[in-house]
Design a protein around this motif. Structure first.
Motif, PDB file in Angstrom:
ATOM      1  N   THR A  26      -0.777 -11.442  -2.432  1.00  0.00           N
ATOM      2  CA  THR A  26      -1.120 -11.131  -1.042  1.00  0.00           C
ATOM      3  C   THR A  26      -2.490 -11.734  -0.763  1.00  0.00           C
TER       4      THR A  26
ATOM      5  N   ARG B 262       6.033 -10.074  -0.146  1.00  0.00           N
ATOM      6  CA  ARG B 262       6.168 -10.899  -1.343  1.00  0.00           C
ATOM      7  C   ARG B 262       5.406 -10.229  -2.489  1.00  0.00           C
TER       8      ARG B 262
ATOM      9  N   ASP C  28      -1.377  -3.604   3.906  1.00  0.00           N
ATOM     10  CA  ASP C  28      -1.296  -4.298   2.618  1.00  0.00           C
ATOM     11  C   ASP C  28      -2.548  -5.166   2.537  1.00  0.00           C
ATOM     12  N   THR C  29      -3.108  -5.261   1.357  1.00  0.00           N
ATOM     13  CA  THR C  29      -4.371  -5.987   1.195  1.00  0.00           C
ATOM     14  C   THR C  29      -4.312  -6.870  -0.042  1.00  0.00           C
TER      15      THR C  29
ATOM     16  N   SER D 106       1.879  -4.325  -2.855  1.00  0.00           N
ATOM     17  CA  SER D 106       2.955  -4.816  -1.987  1.00  0.00           C
ATOM     18  C   SER D 106       4.288  -4.185  -2.389  1.00  0.00           C
TER      19      SER D 106
HETATM   20 MG   LIG Z   1       0.297  -7.848  -2.856  1.00  0.00          MG
END
Ligand SMILES: [Mg+2]
Ligand SMILES: Nc1nc2c(ncn2[C@@H]2O[C@H](COP(=O)(O)OP(=O)(O)OP(=O)(O)O)[C@@H](O)[C@H]2O)c(=O)[nH]1
Ligand SMILES: [Zn+2]
Length: 287
Positions: A195, A180, A211-212, A167
């Protein structure tokens, strides 16, 4: 209309279509679909009733992270916090190599937290694996522009342990997404993931970045016989051993073991291969 799923939370789907984002629902007749609709899928939807009527077959589908139709996988591994692990990088690369039409790239993050010597040790391993890699400091932005240059016209997903800075890398590239990020904790493990959902960001013409959620453990959804085909640094010796189906273990005249003796393949990589092989051989449940 052909749209792309960019978020799938329970039964709430968001699609991206010609620059707009729509909240859509699945058609009541779920039997249309032979599997769950996931992020990255292309679907047909009706702009009037906002119903997805068709799932377009995906060119590829990853189980972890759960995402479809990607072109590249950024395997993010921090130099420290959590510590760099050649075993994990090789495991992730093996997974990426097993998926059709995916190009794996390794990104080493948190290069600001280690000495030059330690970083050299890491890059030596990656060079022997002959993998394309990038070095970044997500906080200062060092190395991040090179990543941006890779994204155009492609769908790129990230894969990596929790806390490696997936992230944070998105924030370094696109501060507006304001992802975040979480404090690194030595305790790590489950429940510390920041995340939690896969999300796909449209970042340009035919360009998406995902994003994962990170993992605390990862089991390869492969059979042991598949490892010689996909294991980085080892798969290039395919067909060069005495036995056609050589697993590079106790067989004689093995090109992989020769490569280790000649220093062309790192001994640690070969030891990792043996460990992963044993683990995969033991696992009963397949995805
Ligand atoms: Mg993350
Ligand atoms: N020093 C340093 N810290 C970084 C770097 N990249 C990320 N961090 C920090 O590492 C911590 C974890 O970063 P995240 O981006 O939340 O990690 P993640 O991979 O998204 O983690 P999950 O969402 O749990 O999978 C945060 O405190 C970041 O500020 C870096 O290049 N250098
Ligand atoms: Zn062999």
């Amino acid at each position: 209309m052909k749209a792309r799923i960019i978020s799938a939370f329970r039964s709430n789907f968001k699609v991206y279509f010609e620059g707009e984002i729509y909240d859509v629902n699945l058609s009541g007749n779920l039997r249309h679909f032979n599997r769950n609709v996931i992020v990255g899928d292309y679907v047909t939807f009706n702009q009037d009733d906002l119903i997805i009527s068709e799932l377009i077959p995906a060119k590829n589908l990853l189980i972890r992270p759960k995402i479809a139709n990607i072109d590249q996988l950024l395997i993010i591994m921090s130099a420290k916090e959590p510590d760099f692990s050649s075993l994990l990088v090789e495991t992730f690369l093996t997974y990426a190599n097993s998926i059709e039409y995916v190009k794996p790239l390794v990104v080493i993050s948190k290069i600001d937290l280690v000495s030059k010597d330690k970083l050299k040790e890491i890059t030596n391993i990656l060079e022997k694996l002959a993998v394309e890699y990038y070095l970044v400091n997500n906080l200062s932005g060092e190395g991040v522009e090179a990543i941006r240059g890779l994204l155009k016209g492609k769908t790129t997903a990230m894969m990596g342990q929790t806390g490696v800075g997936k992230s944070a890398l998105i924030n370094a590239l696109y501060p507006a997404f304001n992802r975040r990020t979480g404090e690194y904790s030595v305790r790590g493990g489950r429940g510390r993931h920041t995340t939690r959902e896969v999300i796909l960001f449209p970042i340009g013409e035919e360009t998406f970045l995902s994003d994962t959620p990170g993992f605390s453990s990862f089991t390869l959804p492969l059979q042991k016989e598949e490892l010689p085909l996909y294991y980085p640094g080892i798969n290039k010796y395919l067909g060069e051993c005495f036995f056609n189906d050589c697993q590079h273990l106790s067989e004689h005249n093995c090109a992989v073991k020769e490569a280790v003796n000649e220093g062309k393949l790192a001994k640690t990589s070969y030891e990792n291969y043996q460990k992963v092989y044993d683990e995969v051989a033991k696992q009963k449940i397949q995805y």
